[in-house]
Design a protein around this motif. Structure first.
Motif, PDB file in Angstrom:
ATOM      1  N   THR A  53     -11.829  -4.397   6.845  1.00  0.00           N
ATOM      2  CA  THR A  53     -10.763  -3.737   6.094  1.00  0.00           C
ATOM      3  C   THR A  53     -10.301  -4.647   4.965  1.00  0.00           C
ATOM      4  O   THR A  53      -9.933  -5.800   5.194  1.00  0.00           O
ATOM      5  N   VAL A  76      -7.707  -4.983   1.471  1.00  0.00           N
ATOM      6  CA  VAL A  76      -6.602  -4.481   0.670  1.00  0.00           C
ATOM      7  C   VAL A  76      -6.753  -5.092  -0.709  1.00  0.00           C
ATOM      8  O   VAL A  76      -6.574  -6.305  -0.891  1.00  0.00           O
ATOM      9  N   LEU A 128     -11.587   3.991  -4.310  1.00  0.00           N
ATOM     10  CA  LEU A 128     -11.094   4.364  -2.982  1.00  0.00           C
ATOM     11  C   LEU A 128     -11.936   5.481  -2.375  1.00  0.00           C
ATOM     12  O   LEU A 128     -12.154   5.516  -1.154  1.00  0.00           O
ATOM     13  N   ARG A 184     -14.182   3.705   2.110  1.00  0.00           N
ATOM     14  CA  ARG A 184     -13.130   4.123   3.026  1.00  0.00           C
ATOM     15  C   ARG A 184     -12.483   2.932   3.737  1.00  0.00           C
ATOM     16  O   ARG A 184     -11.452   3.102   4.398  1.00  0.00           O
ATOM     17  N   ASN A 185     -13.049   1.749   3.617  1.00  0.00           N
ATOM     18  CA  ASN A 185     -12.508   0.550   4.253  1.00  0.00           C
ATOM     19  C   ASN A 185     -11.551  -0.210   3.340  1.00  0.00           C
ATOM     20  O   ASN A 185     -11.143  -1.326   3.658  1.00  0.00           O
ATOM     21  N   HIS A 199      -7.939  -0.376   0.946  1.00  0.00           N
ATOM     22  CA  HIS A 199      -6.601   0.096   0.606  1.00  0.00           C
ATOM     23  C   HIS A 199      -6.156  -0.650  -0.651  1.00  0.00           C
ATOM     24  O   HIS A 199      -6.817  -1.597  -1.095  1.00  0.00           O
ATOM     25  N   TYR A 228      -3.580   9.512  -2.531  1.00  0.00           N
ATOM     26  CA  TYR A 228      -3.969   8.351  -1.723  1.00  0.00           C
ATOM     27  C   TYR A 228      -2.783   7.801  -0.914  1.00  0.00           C
ATOM     28  O   TYR A 228      -2.701   6.606  -0.653  1.00  0.00           O
ATOM     29  N   ASP A 261      -2.072   7.686   2.110  1.00  0.00           N
ATOM     30  CA  ASP A 261      -2.363   6.967   3.348  1.00  0.00           C
ATOM     31  C   ASP A 261      -2.987   5.595   3.098  1.00  0.00           C
ATOM     32  O   ASP A 261      -3.249   4.858   4.057  1.00  0.00           O
ATOM     33  N   ARG A 262      -3.198   5.236   1.828  1.00  0.00           N
ATOM     34  CA  ARG A 262      -3.940   4.003   1.550  1.00  0.00           C
ATOM     35  C   ARG A 262      -3.239   3.105   0.538  1.00  0.00           C
ATOM     36  O   ARG A 262      -3.853   2.179   0.003  1.00  0.00           O
ATOM     37  N   ASN A 305       1.758   2.559   6.494  1.00  0.00           N
ATOM     38  CA  ASN A 305       0.401   2.142   6.130  1.00  0.00           C
ATOM     39  C   ASN A 305       0.170   0.667   6.431  1.00  0.00           C
ATOM     40  O   ASN A 305      -0.908   0.273   6.901  1.00  0.00           O
ATOM     41  N   VAL A 309      -2.709  -1.005   8.893  1.00  0.00           N
ATOM     42  CA  VAL A 309      -3.686  -1.978   8.401  1.00  0.00           C
ATOM     43  C   VAL A 309      -3.616  -3.285   9.205  1.00  0.00           C
ATOM     44  O   VAL A 309      -4.616  -3.886   9.539  1.00  0.00           O
TER      45      VAL A 309
END
Length: 401
Positions: free
Chosen positions: A267, A269, A287, A291-292, A294, A318, A320-321, A391, A395
């Motif tokens: 993941t 960011v 994005l 999908r990994n 944010h 977006y 959720d991210r 969020n 994460v």
């Protein structure tokens, strides 16, 4: 009267002369004293240095005062601790007073360092004030050229998690400063394979990577009259990455994207709105591809707020991210858009929660990043909750609020 025998009149002189003619007509044959055109009465104005130009807006628009965030906030992008060689740090109890005043629940300290520095930061902040501070570790770049570095760094990430680190912060050291063989050596690419074990370890250990490898797009362009960040770069020419052997802006992002693609179980960011807040279409496409990944908004409301309609659509799609962040630093004045304090957070809340128009994006006498104002995006309650804390909790894999 001014001599206009050559037929050249300013607009002000013309209006003044026209007004004199109307007065003469109105009083018939009565003798009226001559009226000097206003233009000839205006004193010359001395040149004003741009640094002293502080225009006050004449707009009469709504000015909301958002003293506290509507929901508890997790600031995913802060720098609250300092390495031992950079003491003193701000006592955490002092930070908590400001946090309580603005409904800031948790500060994610990205630059916790490694080894003893990391342990000291976690002891002082995280354990001293549980859930109010959480700390990330950092790679040890100074050893990157040593044999066996890849396996060693991956092992150190595991030790950092055991010590209490909640993630890994990658500074723009990688891609823009780190060189093999010393200061005159070759720049190390963001996607250099020696770091693959580190990215994999982060995925295996479920530690998110907060990555910042590209500065504002203008920092990669010439410092000239066309550069919208001219004042900022003219004051800090060492912030420029134009020319020399630096990669181009798009080359940096392409290398970063190859890392995202190669490590889908990790993941990431991408800080500062994916490093490209000036181009939300491109960030959205990134994005969509990964999908990994944010993003967070630290130190970029100056970009988001001058494209409020595009930014609102971006937050909606977006939601959720996107994570809340400020890039806050408790000490210093060099970058006022990052200096920790109540005023900084209230500007962010005003941007996110209201539809206010044309207001400052930083608590500063002069706009620090560029001479423009911003507009609020007035996010809906559900989106605000996600951006402010939900969020970030997902994460980090932690229940903080």
């Amino acid at each position: 009267m001014s001599d206009n025998s050559n037929g050249s009149w300013t607009r002000r002189e013309w209006l003044s002369a026209a007004g004199t003619a109307m007065v003469t007509t109105a009083v018939g044959n009565t003798k009226v004293g001559a009226v000097e055109p206003l233009g000839s009465q205006t004193p010359a104005t001395a040149p004003l240095p741009l640094s002293e130009f502080e225009p006050k807006s004449m707009l009469h628009v709504e000015e909301s005062r958002v003293q506290r965030a509507r929901f508890p906030v997790i600031d995913f992008h802060t720098h609250v601790s300092r390495r031992r060689a950079e003491r003193p740090a701000v006592p955490p109890a002092e930070l908590v007073k400001t946090m309580d005043a603005v409904n800031l629940h948790t500060m994610v300290n990205l630059t916790g360092g490694s080894g003893e520095d990391l342990g000291a930061a976690i002891a002082l902040f995280d354990r001293g004030f549980p859930r109010r501070f959480v700390t990330m570790t950092e790679p040890t770049w100074t050893r990157a050229s040593e044999p066996g570095y890849a396996a060693w760094q991956a092992d150190e990430i595991g030790k950092a998690k055991a010590a209490g680190a909640v993630g890994v912060k990658v500074l723009k050291t990688l891609g823009l400063y780190l060189r093999d063989g010393g200061p005159q050596g070759r720049l190390v690419r963001v996607d250099d394979p020696r770091f693959d074990p580190m990215w994999d370890a982060c995925g295996r250990l479920e530690l998110p990577v907060a990555i910042h490898v590209g500065d504002p797009e203008a920092f990669f362009l010439p410092i000239d009259r066309f550069n919208e960040r001219f004042e900022e770069l003219n004051a800090h020419p060492d912030w420029s990455f134009h020319g020399r052997d630096f990669p181009t802006f798009t080359e940096i992002l392409d290398a970063r994207d190859r890392v995202f693609a190669k490590h889908p179980k990790t993941t990431f960011v991408a800080l500062h709105v994916g490093h490209w807040a000036e181009n939300l279409k491109a960030v959205g496409e990134m994005l969509d591809r990964f999908r990994n990944v944010h993003v967070e908004i630290g130190a970029r409301i100056g970009e988001l707020g001058r494209q409020p309609r595009t930014a609102t659509r971006f937050f909606d799609k977006y939601q959720d991210r996107i994570l809340f962040g400020t890039d806050a630093i408790p000490l210093g004045t060099e970058t006022p858009q990052q200096v920790f304090g109540e005023d900084l957070y209230r500007i962010y809340y005003r941007f996110l929660e209201t539809d206010d128009e044309y207001f400052d994006y930083a608590p500063a006498r002069l706009p620090p990043q560029g001479r423009w104002k911003i507009y609020g995006v007035g996010l809906r309650e559900g989106i605000l909750r996600k951006v402010y804390n939900e969020n970030a909790e997902r994460v980090l894999g932690l229940k903080l609020v």
